[in-house]
Scaffold this active site. Structure first.
Site, mmCIF file in Angstrom:
data_model
loop_
_atom_site.group_PDB
_atom_site.id
_atom_site.type_symbol
_atom_site.label_atom_id
_atom_site.label_comp_id
_atom_site.label_asym_id
_atom_site.label_seq_id
_atom_site.Cartn_x
_atom_site.Cartn_y
_atom_site.Cartn_z
ATOM 1 N N GLU A 146 -27.188 -43.774 -5.252
ATOM 2 C CA GLU A 146 -27.078 -42.354 -5.949
ATOM 3 C C GLU A 146 -27.292 -42.805 -7.209
ATOM 4 O O GLU A 146 -28.018 -42.508 -8.565
ATOM 5 C CB GLU A 146 -25.190 -42.108 -6.511
ATOM 6 C CG GLU A 146 -25.059 -41.049 -5.269
ATOM 7 C CD GLU A 146 -23.303 -41.168 -5.189
ATOM 8 O OE1 GLU A 146 -23.724 -40.007 -4.781
ATOM 9 O OE2 GLU A 146 -22.537 -41.407 -5.258
ATOM 10 N N HIS B 56 -27.680 -56.277 16.855
ATOM 11 C CA HIS B 56 -27.919 -55.575 17.321
ATOM 12 C C HIS B 56 -28.537 -54.387 16.422
ATOM 13 O O HIS B 56 -29.085 -53.665 16.473
ATOM 14 C CB HIS B 56 -26.331 -54.345 17.843
ATOM 15 C CG HIS B 56 -25.489 -54.611 18.216
ATOM 16 N ND1 HIS B 56 -25.744 -55.229 19.414
ATOM 17 C CD2 HIS B 56 -24.456 -54.958 18.212
ATOM 18 C CE1 HIS B 56 -24.365 -55.937 20.235
ATOM 19 N NE2 HIS B 56 -23.681 -55.959 18.976
ATOM 20 N N LYS C 101 -23.339 -32.241 -8.647
ATOM 21 C CA LYS C 101 -21.414 -32.891 -8.865
ATOM 22 C C LYS C 101 -21.353 -31.944 -7.885
ATOM 23 O O LYS C 101 -20.279 -32.297 -6.959
ATOM 24 C CB LYS C 101 -20.929 -32.912 -9.518
ATOM 25 C CG LYS C 101 -19.538 -33.641 -9.727
ATOM 26 C CD LYS C 101 -19.032 -34.289 -10.557
ATOM 27 C CE LYS C 101 -17.437 -34.864 -10.536
ATOM 28 N NZ LYS C 101 -18.068 -36.369 -9.910
ATOM 29 N N TRP D 197 -30.167 -26.304 -10.607
ATOM 30 C CA TRP D 197 -30.615 -27.755 -9.542
ATOM 31 C C TRP D 197 -32.269 -26.902 -8.536
ATOM 32 O O TRP D 197 -31.610 -25.670 -7.927
ATOM 33 C CB TRP D 197 -29.640 -28.387 -8.632
ATOM 34 C CG TRP D 197 -29.335 -29.055 -8.386
ATOM 35 C CD1 TRP D 197 -30.156 -30.371 -8.018
ATOM 36 C CD2 TRP D 197 -30.000 -28.599 -6.345
ATOM 37 N NE1 TRP D 197 -29.696 -30.995 -6.913
ATOM 38 C CE2 TRP D 197 -30.098 -30.263 -6.112
ATOM 39 C CE3 TRP D 197 -30.022 -27.925 -5.313
ATOM 40 C CZ2 TRP D 197 -30.087 -30.299 -4.705
ATOM 41 C CZ3 TRP D 197 -30.319 -28.315 -4.233
ATOM 42 C CH2 TRP D 197 -30.360 -29.491 -3.710
ATOM 43 N N LYS E 114 -23.353 -45.696 -3.474
ATOM 44 C CA LYS E 114 -23.037 -45.692 -5.691
ATOM 45 C C LYS E 114 -24.094 -46.184 -5.333
ATOM 46 O O LYS E 114 -25.100 -45.446 -6.619
ATOM 47 C CB LYS E 114 -21.675 -46.546 -5.360
ATOM 48 C CG LYS E 114 -20.579 -45.585 -5.789
ATOM 49 C CD LYS E 114 -20.777 -44.380 -6.831
ATOM 50 C CE LYS E 114 -19.907 -43.498 -6.391
ATOM 51 N NZ LYS E 114 -19.215 -43.040 -5.647
ATOM 52 N N ASN F 76 -26.679 -18.363 -8.926
ATOM 53 C CA ASN F 76 -26.500 -19.860 -8.431
ATOM 54 C C ASN F 76 -26.173 -19.600 -6.707
ATOM 55 O O ASN F 76 -25.218 -18.367 -6.345
ATOM 56 C CB ASN F 76 -25.077 -20.105 -8.873
ATOM 57 C CG ASN F 76 -24.597 -21.574 -8.134
ATOM 58 O OD1 ASN F 76 -25.227 -22.414 -7.423
ATOM 59 N ND2 ASN F 76 -23.325 -21.880 -8.447
ATOM 60 N N GLY F 77 -26.997 -19.679 -6.179
ATOM 61 C CA GLY F 77 -26.667 -20.012 -4.641
ATOM 62 C C GLY F 77 -28.460 -19.732 -3.490
ATOM 63 O O GLY F 77 -29.148 -21.092 -4.603
ATOM 64 N N GLU G 195 -19.811 -46.104 0.512
ATOM 65 C CA GLU G 195 -19.000 -46.003 -0.355
ATOM 66 C C GLU G 195 -19.832 -46.500 -1.285
ATOM 67 O O GLU G 195 -20.829 -45.879 -2.750
ATOM 68 C CB GLU G 195 -17.196 -46.168 -0.910
ATOM 69 C CG GLU G 195 -17.227 -45.441 -2.780
ATOM 70 C CD GLU G 195 -18.237 -44.440 -2.939
ATOM 71 O OE1 GLU G 195 -17.718 -44.216 -4.244
ATOM 72 O OE2 GLU G 195 -18.190 -43.074 -1.969
ATOM 73 N N CYS H 145 -25.713 -24.510 -8.668
ATOM 74 C CA CYS H 145 -26.340 -24.577 -10.658
ATOM 75 C C CYS H 145 -25.620 -24.183 -11.664
ATOM 76 O O CYS H 145 -24.408 -23.675 -10.683
ATOM 77 C CB CYS H 145 -27.502 -23.108 -10.269
ATOM 78 S SG CYS H 145 -29.055 -24.076 -9.342
ATOM 79 N N ARG I 13 -23.933 -30.021 -12.463
ATOM 80 C CA ARG I 13 -23.769 -28.894 -11.764
ATOM 81 C C ARG I 13 -25.295 -28.476 -11.159
ATOM 82 O O ARG I 13 -26.184 -28.176 -10.384
ATOM 83 C CB ARG I 13 -23.466 -27.590 -11.773
ATOM 84 C CG ARG I 13 -21.835 -27.087 -12.206
ATOM 85 C CD ARG I 13 -21.792 -26.116 -12.094
ATOM 86 N NE ARG I 13 -21.793 -25.027 -10.695
ATOM 87 C CZ ARG I 13 -20.745 -24.764 -10.243
ATOM 88 N NH1 ARG I 13 -19.592 -25.477 -10.591
ATOM 89 N NH2 ARG I 13 -21.415 -24.312 -8.949
#
Length: 576
Positions: free
Chosen positions: A456, A472, A571, A70, A453, A96-97, A449, A2, A27
């Protein structure tokens, strides 16, 4: 995860807090709220959803605290939004936490007759403050934090005191030191337009701010010296500058980023026996690339670990080893925990960090600051590129030389000019619900990556595989409805990857290939090709990032996704 900001001064707090929240929204953006104090009263406004929902309101007062959330405990809703008030409306708190023992604390408070208004862990804090307050806000906070287990940064306001008290253990908190005004915030971005003078609050520290004073003490009550740092921050970098999204703007920042990054000088200080790379998310894929590059160039045993797993496997780390951690924010909780474990085991620690003065940067023995500058979009682009350049720089440094890449800036500019071509491909493929990404060795890290993306920002299921592993199991997924994005430059793995692409085509799979300019053969096994310039084979990953990022960007744009603030993500990941 947050974002929090508090203000005390001689100006109306609401607009300052609102603008600060806008800077911190990367955040978390599940809900937002502001609480101000005036005339010995608290004034509260909370909304589910984005910070913009607060723009239609205003509250009186020259001090206040605010929060963008968040969600961890309880779904996004008005009632679960911060700030929280106690039953008597004396205290307000933002947090925050994660409070790990909140259920026990909640039960204790319920036995005292406390009624809770939310599903969160955070609300216990404000009721504990009301329980232990005897006239001194800082002393009440000091008593309460000794009862909290977990990670937290909190800001506290009492209706009768012209001050804000903060506390930190595991989640970031800074003080912005102004002229007749002071701030508390999760990071510098929220306060930099008001002041560039900051105090970094450390774990197990309390801070009390008034319009004219900043005091820092330990949880033991002992005063700490005030260490004010001057930050150098380009506010213009945090603006879109005419681009549709921050992500696109940050992609176009990359020519300047690579020029800056290639000029970074550093000294690790010793030669390790082995190297352990630790990172999370996209930074982890930079670490995967680093594993390949460092072993190849420096000839040193190197292993990558996900930050969330490192300390739970009891890794074999000695005092002669280097633990190299990568984090854009410098606050990633799992990566920070890895640093602390590595230091306990006597290892040397090196951080590749983008945010100056962040917790991980302060706690590592050495730090290399990546030169990406402010990055607003949740999906990292230019910071990722700076991180993978750093992997080459570390490798060459350990090998006794300096990494150079002549003409790299111009190559990035050339790749950005592929934008229209890649947008055309996105129009062809954006309706497909699934993708496979493949690559070998160094190229596999970029395949990871690229798949990340797409997940995301476009909400498309995409999986990356070592190209040789297709047969496989994953080959069973290949069909006309599931395209494969193959990374196949003309390097030492070219022939093998080419064969893997043929295996996909033999099963009617559609293939987009990232290939080297002049490679005509690749068109025989590909539906579409994106060409990148021919360079030394070791350097291809440094070119591959721009096309895979642009491809994901344009698909997400065509799907009308919220590219800069994708759902469920934030982020800076400051909780485990």
């Amino acid at each position: 995860m947050c974002g929090i900001i508090g203000y005390v001064g001689n100006k109306e707090a609401y607009s300052i807090l609102l603008k600060g929240l806008e800077k911190l929204e990367y955040r978390g953006y599940d809900s937002a709220g502001i609480c101000t104090a005036s005339n010995n009263q608290l004034h509260l406004q909370k909304v589910k959803g984005r910070v913009a929902g607060l723009e239609q309101f205003t509250l009186p007062g020259t001090r206040g605290i605010s929060h963008t959330r968040w969600a961890t405990h309880g779904p996004p809703s008005d009632k679960n939004a911060h700030p929280f008030l106690d039953m008597a409306n004396q205290f307000t708190v933002v947090h925050n936490g994660i409070i790990e023992n909140y259920l026990e604390l909640k039960e204790m408070l319920r036995q005292d007759g406390v009624q809770f208004s939310s599903d969160t862990d955070s609300e216990v804090i404000v009721h504990l403050l009301a329980k232990y307050y005897t006239g001194d806000v800082k002393e009440a906070v000091r008593q309460v934090v000794t009862m909290l287990h977990g990670a937290y940064a909190i800001c506290v306001v009492h209706k009768d005191h012209n001050e804000i008290v903060g506390a930190r253990n595991g989640s970031p908190l800074i003080v912005g030191v102004g002229e007749q005004e002071n701030f508390l915030a999760s990071d510098i971005s929220a306060v930099v337009e008001h002041t560039r003078n900051v105090v970094y609050v450390n774990d197990f520290e309390l801070v009390r701010i008034t319009p004219l004073e900043v005091q820092v003490t330990g949880f033991d009550g002992l005063m700490k010296p005030l260490e004010i740092s001057r930050v150098h921050w380009d506010v213009q970098q945090a603006q879109k500058q005419g681009y549709k999204h921050f992500m696109l703007k940050e992609l176009h920042d990359q020519p300047a980023v690579v020029e800056e990054q290639l000029n970074v000088n550093f000294d690790i200080g010793f030669t390790p026996n082995s190297i352990h790379i630790v990172a999370c998310g996209g930074a982890g894929f930079a670490g995967v690339l680093g594993e390949y590059v460092i072993e190849h160039i420096a000839k040193m045993p190197t292993r990558f670990y996900h930050g969330s797993e490192f300390r739970y496997r009891n890794p074999i780390v000695s005092s002669n080893d280097l633990v190299l951690v990568i984090s854009q924010s410098g606050e990633t909780a799992d990566t920070l925990a890895a640093v602390r474990m590595a230091k306990e085991k006597g290892a040397h620690t090196l951080g590749i960090i983008n945010v100056v003065g962040s917790t991980i940067a302060r706690e590592c023995h050495n730090v290399i600051y990546s030169r990406a500058g402010s990055e607003v979009s949740v999906a990292s682009t230019k910071a990722f590129l700076a991180q993978i350049i750093s992997m080459y720089q570390v490798a060459y440094h350990l090998a006794g030389s300096k990494f150079t890449f002549l003409g790299y800036k111009e190559l990035i500019e050339h790749l950005l000019r592929l934008n229209d071509r890649i947008k055309e491909l996105a129009q062809k493929y954006f309706l497909y619900p699934n993708f496979i990404y493949i690559g070998r060795n160094r190229n596999y890290a970029i395949a990871q990556e690229g798949a990340l993306k797409l997940k995301e920002i476009a909400y498309i299921h995409a999986e990356a595989y070592h190209a040789g592993e297709l047969k496989h199991g994953p080959l069973a997924l290949v069909s006309e409805e599931m395209p494969t994005f193959a990374i196949c430059p003309q390097d030492e793995f070219y022939a093998k990857t080419f064969s893997n692409i043929e295996e996909v085509k033999a099963r009617s799979g559609k293939v987009i290939t990232l290939a080297t300019e002049g490679d005509e053969n690749i068109t025989k096994v590909s539906d579409d090709v994106i060409y990148i310039p021919k360079v030394d084979p070791m350097l291809y990953p440094l070119l591959e990032t721009v096309p895979v990022h642009l491809f994901a960007y344009h698909i997400a744009d065509l799907k009308e996704c919220d590219i800069d603030k994708p759902r469920n993500l934030a982020k800076s990941v400051t909780v485990e």
